[in-house]
Design a protein around this motif. Sequence first.
Motif, mmCIF file in Angstrom:
data_model
loop_
_atom_site.group_PDB
_atom_site.id
_atom_site.type_symbol
_atom_site.label_atom_id
_atom_site.label_comp_id
_atom_site.label_asym_id
_atom_site.label_seq_id
_atom_site.Cartn_x
_atom_site.Cartn_y
_atom_site.Cartn_z
ATOM 1 N N ILE A 150 12.640 26.491 11.100
ATOM 2 C CA ILE A 150 13.555 25.957 12.110
ATOM 3 C C ILE A 150 14.604 25.059 11.460
ATOM 4 C CG2 ILE A 150 13.708 24.381 14.093
ATOM 5 C CD1 ILE A 150 10.979 25.622 15.011
ATOM 6 N N VAL A 151 14.189 24.227 10.520
ATOM 7 C CA VAL A 151 15.146 23.353 9.838
ATOM 8 C C VAL A 151 16.209 24.179 9.115
ATOM 9 C CG1 VAL A 151 15.416 21.688 7.951
ATOM 10 C CG2 VAL A 151 13.595 21.370 9.636
ATOM 11 N N ARG A 152 15.786 25.201 8.393
ATOM 12 C CA ARG A 152 16.755 26.054 7.678
ATOM 13 C C ARG A 152 17.703 26.754 8.644
ATOM 14 N NH1 ARG A 152 12.299 26.919 4.659
ATOM 15 N NH2 ARG A 152 11.753 28.916 5.547
ATOM 16 N N LEU A 153 17.148 27.307 9.714
ATOM 17 C CA LEU A 153 17.979 28.023 10.680
ATOM 18 C C LEU A 153 18.910 27.082 11.440
ATOM 19 C CD1 LEU A 153 15.239 30.440 12.039
ATOM 20 C CD2 LEU A 153 17.261 31.106 10.721
ATOM 21 N N ALA A 154 18.411 25.933 11.855
ATOM 22 C CA ALA A 154 19.208 24.983 12.638
ATOM 23 C C ALA A 154 20.324 24.372 11.804
ATOM 24 C CB ALA A 154 18.318 23.883 13.202
ATOM 25 N N ASP A 155 20.110 24.252 10.518
ATOM 26 C CA ASP A 155 21.136 23.698 9.636
ATOM 27 C C ASP A 155 22.321 24.638 9.498
ATOM 28 O OD1 ASP A 155 22.199 21.792 7.750
ATOM 29 O OD2 ASP A 155 21.645 23.213 6.177
ATOM 30 N N SER A 156 22.065 25.925 9.666
ATOM 31 C CA SER A 156 23.121 26.904 9.401
ATOM 32 C C SER A 156 23.778 27.509 10.632
ATOM 33 C CB SER A 156 22.576 28.030 8.517
ATOM 34 O OG SER A 156 21.539 28.707 9.186
ATOM 35 N N ALA A 157 23.130 27.452 11.782
ATOM 36 C CA ALA A 157 23.708 28.137 12.952
ATOM 37 C C ALA A 157 23.274 27.492 14.262
ATOM 38 C CB ALA A 157 23.284 29.604 12.948
ATOM 39 N N LYS A 158 24.153 27.634 15.261
ATOM 40 C CA LYS A 158 23.838 27.186 16.610
ATOM 41 C C LYS A 158 22.744 28.085 17.179
ATOM 42 C CE LYS A 158 26.162 25.795 20.782
ATOM 43 N NZ LYS A 158 27.415 25.500 21.431
ATOM 44 N N LEU A 159 21.980 27.558 18.112
ATOM 45 C CA LEU A 159 20.885 28.307 18.727
ATOM 46 C C LEU A 159 21.423 29.478 19.549
ATOM 47 C CD1 LEU A 159 17.804 28.391 19.188
ATOM 48 C CD2 LEU A 159 18.164 26.918 21.162
ATOM 49 N N THR A 160 20.931 30.663 19.250
ATOM 50 C CA THR A 160 21.313 31.858 20.008
ATOM 51 C C THR A 160 20.247 32.144 21.059
ATOM 52 O OG1 THR A 160 20.128 33.352 18.518
ATOM 53 C CG2 THR A 160 22.441 32.853 17.957
ATOM 54 N N SER A 161 20.592 32.972 22.028
ATOM 55 C CA SER A 161 19.610 33.306 23.067
ATOM 56 C C SER A 161 18.443 34.095 22.472
ATOM 57 C CB SER A 161 20.261 34.071 24.214
ATOM 58 O OG SER A 161 20.803 35.280 23.753
ATOM 59 N N ASP A 162 18.722 34.941 21.477
ATOM 60 C CA ASP A 162 17.657 35.709 20.827
ATOM 61 C C ASP A 162 16.667 34.771 20.136
ATOM 62 O OD1 ASP A 162 16.343 38.121 19.816
ATOM 63 O OD2 ASP A 162 17.156 37.512 17.860
ATOM 64 N N LEU A 163 17.192 33.814 19.404
ATOM 65 C CA LEU A 163 16.328 32.863 18.710
ATOM 66 C C LEU A 163 15.613 31.951 19.702
ATOM 67 C CD1 LEU A 163 15.243 31.816 16.080
ATOM 68 C CD2 LEU A 163 17.296 30.428 15.834
ATOM 69 N N SER A 164 16.303 31.528 20.743
ATOM 70 C CA SER A 164 15.712 30.674 21.770
ATOM 71 C C SER A 164 14.495 31.335 22.408
ATOM 72 C CB SER A 164 16.754 30.358 22.847
ATOM 73 O OG SER A 164 16.173 29.651 23.901
ATOM 74 N N SER A 165 14.544 32.643 22.575
ATOM 75 C CA SER A 165 13.426 33.363 23.195
ATOM 76 C C SER A 165 12.175 33.377 22.311
ATOM 77 C CB SER A 165 13.834 34.799 23.524
ATOM 78 O OG SER A 165 14.010 35.545 22.333
ATOM 79 N N LYS A 166 12.316 33.007 21.041
ATOM 80 C CA LYS A 166 11.183 32.986 20.114
ATOM 81 C C LYS A 166 10.572 31.594 19.967
ATOM 82 C CE LYS A 166 12.926 36.829 17.401
ATOM 83 N NZ LYS A 166 13.250 37.332 16.069
ATOM 84 N N LEU A 167 11.224 30.595 20.536
ATOM 85 C CA LEU A 167 10.806 29.215 20.344
ATOM 86 C C LEU A 167 10.054 28.664 21.554
ATOM 87 C CD1 LEU A 167 14.137 27.755 18.885
ATOM 88 C CD2 LEU A 167 12.132 28.517 17.603
ATOM 89 N N SER A 168 9.125 27.770 21.288
ATOM 90 C CA SER A 168 8.483 27.030 22.373
ATOM 91 C C SER A 168 9.488 26.004 22.895
ATOM 92 C CB SER A 168 7.231 26.314 21.859
ATOM 93 O OG SER A 168 7.598 25.225 21.030
ATOM 94 N N VAL A 169 9.191 25.385 24.018
ATOM 95 C CA VAL A 169 10.123 24.396 24.580
ATOM 96 C C VAL A 169 10.310 23.222 23.619
ATOM 97 C CG1 VAL A 169 9.757 25.035 26.989
ATOM 98 C CG2 VAL A 169 8.321 23.261 25.969
ATOM 99 N N GLU A 170 9.247 22.809 22.941
ATOM 100 C CA GLU A 170 9.347 21.706 21.987
ATOM 101 C C GLU A 170 10.205 22.100 20.795
ATOM 102 O OE1 GLU A 170 5.147 21.643 23.772
ATOM 103 O OE2 GLU A 170 6.484 23.143 22.943
ATOM 104 N N GLU A 171 10.001 23.315 20.312
ATOM 105 C CA GLU A 171 10.766 23.787 19.154
ATOM 106 C C GLU A 171 12.251 23.926 19.472
ATOM 107 O OE1 GLU A 171 7.315 26.385 16.860
ATOM 108 O OE2 GLU A 171 8.605 27.376 18.319
ATOM 109 N N GLU A 172 12.554 24.319 20.699
ATOM 110 C CA GLU A 172 13.952 24.458 21.096
ATOM 111 C C GLU A 172 14.660 23.108 21.068
ATOM 112 O OE1 GLU A 172 16.523 26.317 24.757
ATOM 113 O OE2 GLU A 172 14.556 27.175 24.328
#
Length: 171
Positions: free
Chosen positions: A127-149
């Motif tokens: 999550i740290v690597r992905l969040a550092d490089s890009a805004k949250l997409t709906s595809d990625l959001s669907s893979k995350l728990s509410v806390e992770e989002e």
Amino acid sequence: MELEDVVKVHSIGFGLEDVKVEFKHDLKMDVSGIQIEGKQNEIMNIPRWVANILETEKHVIVHEQDMVQELKQAKVKEDVQDEDSLATLDKQFYIKLNAYLKKLEKDDFDKVQSMLNQLVRIRQGKIVRLADSAKLTSDLSSKLSVEEEVYYNQIHNASLAFKKEILGDKK
């Protein structure tokens, strides 16, 4: 919304969901306006918060999904993903797991907690690597728990602020 607030809201929602219970004996009662009537050994769906009260008073057995098995599956799925991909978790995965953990005995709790720590460490790094490089997409959001989002968005915003401070505003 802050992480604590998001968890509270989703925990309330989780408590309102129905869960299967098995009645230990015949029971007829009213719990805060909710009529509960069941015969011994009958299985019924009732709101989780009511089930928890009835379970505490030894009136029912709550039949929940095996969260240890869910955790093992989540860990295996995460292990097979590459460094830049996340396996899909249920939005309330950690909320469900924490509710399940509260009912475990010490030895079982320690084993499950260890496995949970491993899963969180792996996902947190991704999550740290992905969040550092890009805004949250709906595809990625669907893979995350509410806390992770919430965590993802916090990391992304902190990264943007850091870059802006260091590199300056290019406008």
